[in-house]
Design an enzyme around this catalytic site. Structure first.
Site, PDB file in Angstrom:
ATOM      1  N   ASP A 116       0.818  -1.225   0.000  1.00 11.35           N
ATOM      2  CA  ASP A 116       0.000   0.000   0.000  1.00 11.35           C
ATOM      3  C   ASP A 116       0.848   1.269   0.000  1.00 11.35           C
ATOM      4  O   ASP A 116       0.452   2.287   0.555  1.00 11.35           O
ATOM      5  CB  ASP A 116      -0.969   0.042   1.199  1.00 11.35           C
ATOM      6  CG  ASP A 116      -1.810  -1.208   1.267  1.00 11.35           C
ATOM      7  OD1 ASP A 116      -2.287  -1.636   0.209  1.00 11.35           O
ATOM      8  OD2 ASP A 116      -1.989  -1.757   2.367  1.00 11.35           O
ATOM      9  N   LYS A 133       2.270   1.859  -5.176  1.00 16.74           N
ATOM     10  CA  LYS A 133       2.925   1.284  -6.364  1.00 16.74           C
ATOM     11  C   LYS A 133       2.048   1.416  -7.604  1.00 16.74           C
ATOM     12  O   LYS A 133       2.552   1.639  -8.701  1.00 16.74           O
ATOM     13  CB  LYS A 133       3.247  -0.201  -6.140  1.00 16.74           C
ATOM     14  CG  LYS A 133       4.244  -0.441  -5.030  1.00 16.74           C
ATOM     15  CD  LYS A 133       4.442  -1.912  -4.768  1.00 16.74           C
ATOM     16  CE  LYS A 133       3.203  -2.596  -4.235  1.00 16.74           C
ATOM     17  NZ  LYS A 133       2.765  -2.149  -2.911  1.00 16.74           N
ATOM     18  N   HIS A 180      -4.505  -2.371  -5.982  1.00 16.90           N
ATOM     19  CA  HIS A 180      -3.870  -1.098  -6.297  1.00 16.90           C
ATOM     20  C   HIS A 180      -4.985  -0.116  -6.603  1.00 16.90           C
ATOM     21  O   HIS A 180      -5.894  -0.435  -7.355  1.00 16.90           O
ATOM     22  CB  HIS A 180      -3.036  -1.187  -7.571  1.00 16.90           C
ATOM     23  CG  HIS A 180      -1.836  -2.060  -7.436  1.00 16.90           C
ATOM     24  ND1 HIS A 180      -0.852  -1.821  -6.520  1.00 16.90           N
ATOM     25  CD2 HIS A 180      -1.450  -3.141  -8.137  1.00 16.90           C
ATOM     26  CE1 HIS A 180       0.088  -2.743  -6.662  1.00 16.90           C
ATOM     27  NE2 HIS A 180      -0.256  -3.551  -7.626  1.00 16.90           N
ATOM     28  N   PRO A 205      -9.896  -1.152   7.997  1.00 25.70           N
ATOM     29  CA  PRO A 205      -8.986  -0.048   8.325  1.00 25.70           C
ATOM     30  C   PRO A 205      -7.552  -0.548   8.411  1.00 25.70           C
ATOM     31  O   PRO A 205      -7.295  -1.613   8.976  1.00 25.70           O
ATOM     32  CB  PRO A 205      -9.458   0.426   9.711  1.00 25.70           C
ATOM     33  CG  PRO A 205     -10.463  -0.551  10.189  1.00 25.70           C
ATOM     34  CD  PRO A 205     -10.888  -1.414   9.037  1.00 25.70           C
ATOM     35  N   ASP A 257       1.933  14.668   0.704  1.00 29.80           N
ATOM     36  CA  ASP A 257       0.957  15.755   0.896  1.00 29.80           C
ATOM     37  C   ASP A 257       0.103  15.572   2.149  1.00 29.80           C
ATOM     38  O   ASP A 257      -0.303  16.533   2.793  1.00 29.80           O
ATOM     39  CB  ASP A 257       0.056  15.880  -0.343  1.00 29.80           C
ATOM     40  CG  ASP A 257      -0.524  14.539  -0.774  1.00 29.80           C
ATOM     41  OD1 ASP A 257       0.287  13.615  -1.017  1.00 29.80           O
ATOM     42  OD2 ASP A 257      -1.757  14.396  -0.843  1.00 29.80           O
ATOM     43  N   GLY A 285       0.303  13.816  -4.501  1.00 29.13           N
ATOM     44  CA  GLY A 285      -1.132  13.712  -4.771  1.00 29.13           C
ATOM     45  C   GLY A 285      -1.389  12.401  -5.488  1.00 29.13           C
ATOM     46  O   GLY A 285      -0.454  11.810  -6.038  1.00 29.13           O
TER      47      GLY A 285
END
Ligand code: GDP
Length: 425
Positions: free
Chosen positions: A12, A15, A40, A306, A335, A416
């Site tokens: 996570d 990629k 992904h 989660p 970010d 982002g």
């Protein structure tokens, strides 16, 4: 040239985004390990997609997407994923499936969930996609290759019979569940045959030619170094190698052709499933990072559960990058940290009163306590910035501190989730 895109941590790391981005200038994208157990997330001009089996290059019409022999291939999932992206307006992708890839069988999925239920509180936190039973069978030499779908009916049925005799003992005595029959398994495989037939190919031969012609090839890894069965946090790992080196095997290309290894590293930590996670945080601190993290929160792309959250871990990441053979680090999701006044970074592990920067074996890892250095935050939005020098000073300091600690060059900074939200250094 062959480039591998892999993760340094627990998966996570982003990629998918980096692969989607590099795919713009690539000819071929290959999945070489793992199955539909991880996802992904990709955001592009067609919308937002969670891919589980398809390589993250399927959105372009100039690329060939390949499922390599190292993948745990769940044919109905592949088929539905293809249909799903087409229904959302993506042009039908060019897909090749290795005739040597093995198939996730319906009983692998069943056995995975029965075993997780049996282990109850001591379970691995499997996604119940059948991955562990699949790879066990592959190496016990009782798996089924795609090529076997095209074998004579009699010999395929004979093999099914041999294999399910063993499975039925477990189903009956260990799990007390309904038994399998030869005809039922055979009929399912014939359904799979119809779904996969248009894509089946001798992939290593295709790639041999492509490498000779100098094509740009991406190997797309799933999960990250910590989940590698040999070098990760065994036994809380996945069942196939998550390392770039395995790309050569799981795709069928010479190892020396992998010239660039882009290791994706997230600006903070997250993990799914059970297992050691030294810099893990809890309570409202974790909750806030989870909700602000990734794109729309750190929740599993496959399961929706989660993710566990933590601060950046230099010890695990340095090791994770080293074991991958990193040439470039892509530093992602930076970010998200813009809300913090101060950002703790784990720079060492204290084990039995001694501080180390070397990532230890699992028995020692269990005792490790994080040693933090606290860096000042930058308290601003960095999305939209395209030049490294325009990032706030504290943000550059954070990147440069981590680069120095991990010892591998951060050549890309992702600020982002979008395809072009990237700063090259
Ligand atoms: P993967 O399995 O390594 O591809 O990672 P995931 O897709 O599970 O998680 C990465 C998540 O972060 C996805 O939702 C991405 O859209 C998102 N993402 C990737 N890079 C960035 C980034 O630089 N900033 C933000 N905010 N989100 C990102």
């Amino acid at each position: 040239m062959v480039t591998a895109i892999v993760g340094a941590n627990w998966g996570d790391e982003g990629k998918g985004k980096i692969t989607d981005m590099l795919a713009e200038t690539s000819d071929i994208i290959i999945r070489f390990q793992g199955g539909a157990n991880a996802g992904h997330t990709i955001i592009n001009n067609y919308g937002k997609f969670a891919l589980h089996t398809l390589p993250s290059g399927v959105f372009y019409d100039h690329t060939v997407s390949i499922i390599g022999n190292g993948v745990a291939l769940d044919i109905p999932k592949l088929f539905h994923e293809i249909e799903d992206i087409i229904s959302k307006g993506v042009p039908r992708p060019k897909i090749l499936v290795s005739d040597r890839a093995q198939m996730v069988m319906p009983y692998h999925v069943l056995l995975d969930s029965y075993e997780e239920a049996r282990l109850a509180g001591k379970s691995f936190g499997s996604t119940k996609s059948g991955i562990a039973p699949f790879y066990s069978d592959k190496y016990a030499k009782i798996g089924f290759q795609v090529s076997e779908l095209f074998d004579e009916e009699a010999s395929l049925k004979e093999k099914i019979e041999r294999v399910i005799t063993q499975k039925n003992v477990l189903l009956e005595h260990l799990y007390q569940k309904p038994l399998l029959t030869v005809d039922e398994v055979y009929d399912t495989l014939m359904e799979y045959k119809k779904m996969v037939e248009p894509y089946v190919c001798d992939v290593s031969s295709f790639l041999y030619q492509a490498v000779k012609e100098g094509k740009n090839i991406l190997l797309e890894g799933q999960l990250g170094s910590m989940k590698d069965p040999d070098h990760g946090i065994y036994p809380m790992v996945t069942s196939s190698s998550t390392l770039a080196a395995y790309g050569a095997i799981g795709a069928g290309i010479p190892p020396y052709e992998i010239k660039r290894i882009v290791t994706v590293v997230k600006a903070y930590s997250s993990a799914v499933g059970a297992g050691e996670f030294v810099s893990e945080i809890f309570g409202s601190e974790a909750e806030e990072l989870r909700n602000r993290g990734g794109d729309g929160g750190e929740y599993g792309a496959t399961t929706g559960r989660p993710r566990r959250m933590g601060w950046f871990d230099c010890v695990a990441t340095r090791y994770g990058c080293r074991i991958q053979g990193t040439t470039d680090v892509a530093f992602t999701v930076l970010d998200v940290l813009g809300y913090l006044d101060e950002i703790p970074v784990c720079v060492g592990y204290e084990i039995d009163g001694e501080v180390t920067k070397e990532f230890p074996v699992t028995t020692k890892l269990k005792k490790a306590k994080p040693v933090y250095k606290v860096l000042p935050g930058w308290k601003s939005e960095i999305r939209g910035i395209t030049k490294y020098e325009e990032l706030p000073e504290n943000c550059r300091n954070y990147i440069e501190f981590i680069e120095k600690e991990i010892g591998f060059p951060i050549t890309m900074v992702s600020n982002g989730p979008g395809r072009h939200e990237i700063i090259y250094r």
